[in-house]
Design an enzyme around this catalytic site. Sequence first.
Site, PDB file in Angstrom:
ATOM      1  N   PRO A 100     -15.856  -0.307   0.732  1.00  0.00           N
ATOM      2  CA  PRO A 100     -17.576  -0.095   1.159  1.00  0.00           C
ATOM      3  C   PRO A 100     -18.480   0.935   0.306  1.00  0.00           C
ATOM      4  CG  PRO A 100     -16.332   0.463   3.112  1.00  0.00           C
ATOM      5  CD  PRO A 100     -15.359  -0.230   1.793  1.00  0.00           C
ATOM      6  N   LEU A 101     -17.821   1.923  -0.191  1.00  0.00           N
ATOM      7  CA  LEU A 101     -18.326   2.883  -0.475  1.00  0.00           C
ATOM      8  C   LEU A 101     -18.387   2.832  -2.092  1.00  0.00           C
ATOM      9  CD1 LEU A 101     -17.516   5.620   1.844  1.00  0.00           C
ATOM     10  CD2 LEU A 101     -19.803   4.224   1.639  1.00  0.00           C
ATOM     11  N   GLY A 103     -15.717   3.138  -4.468  1.00  0.00           N
ATOM     12  CA  GLY A 103     -15.002   4.069  -5.184  1.00  0.00           C
ATOM     13  C   GLY A 103     -15.483   5.476  -4.722  1.00  0.00           C
ATOM     14  N   TYR A 142       0.852  -1.253  -0.040  1.00  0.00           N
ATOM     15  CA  TYR A 142      -0.055  -0.125  -0.056  1.00  0.00           C
ATOM     16  C   TYR A 142       0.979   1.236  -0.093  1.00  0.00           C
ATOM     17  CZ  TYR A 142      -4.452  -2.498   0.972  1.00  0.00           C
ATOM     18  OH  TYR A 142      -5.753  -3.304   0.714  1.00  0.00           O
TER      19      TYR A 142
END
Length: 323
Positions: free
Chosen positions: A219-220, A222, A53
């Site tokens: 969970p959104l 993008g 990351y």
Amino acid sequence: MKYSVLGPTGIRVSKVCLGSATFGVAPSSQDADGVVGAALDLGINFFDTADVYGSTPTFDRPGFPPASQRESAEEILGRALAGRRDEVVLATKSGERRFDPDAGLSRRYVIQQVEQSLRRLRTDHIDVYYGHFPDPHTPLDQTLAVYDDLIRQGKIRYAALSNHPAWQMTEALWIADDRRLVSGPVAAQVMYSLLDRNAEKELAAACTRFGLSIVPYAPLHGGILADLSVLDREIAGGKRFGGPGYSEAEIAVARELDRLAREWGLGMQQVSLAWLLSRPAVASVIVGAETPGEVRANASAADIELTAEQLDAVSALTADLAS
């Protein structure tokens, strides 16, 4: 902040987990302390990262140093948690092959990456360690054996799997029981949102049956399930981190969700996350945040309890995706 027990571990994790995939870009290395501090102050005790990351080209953005010159998200998060490490449940991963052909879940690679993650995170142990993606070249029993060795050495506390299908999660549990390992996987991390309900086809049932937790990422979807202004940015060519474009069907769902949220006096992101937290086996949702304000907005979803009628209304928007 409300908390859930993570799978069979007995440890309590905040229902909102702070993800760090874009640390070093958004927020910048300098601003990450404020974002992490805001999360801690709000009661978030679950933090998610990975060995790749922050410092891979996926997260390049104009005006920021290229991946090869950026700190990793693990380094940034480790520094931000200095002095408060014992307050949190820290999760990281290894095994993504996209940028490293030698990556995978072999004994050699996993041990190498655990040692490097411990150094970058400035800690002597990792609470939850995920196999980031299935490795077609390494038998699953070998990967679980090295996780077992690392647990016995105290370098990781629990093993988990990310992006693995239900059959591999089930096989992993069978292997752990057959080989009398300290622990099988305790959680499944997977892409899951109102607009991506593939996890409900098999994985959710398997996790519910065997007492594992699901920890959704994206969970959104993008950002479209958080704020319709994401569409305006996309139209202007400002998609976040090269994310996928949105279909007309997805846009229609987002607009109807926005209408429902306004009718209920809530924000879109609150409804999206509260709905997901209500789903079987979901223990915590991983959200990214560029500012302390975004942390606060996302954290508020943990305190929202939608009624049965509201949950049904939201589910109906994408019922076809769950079949």
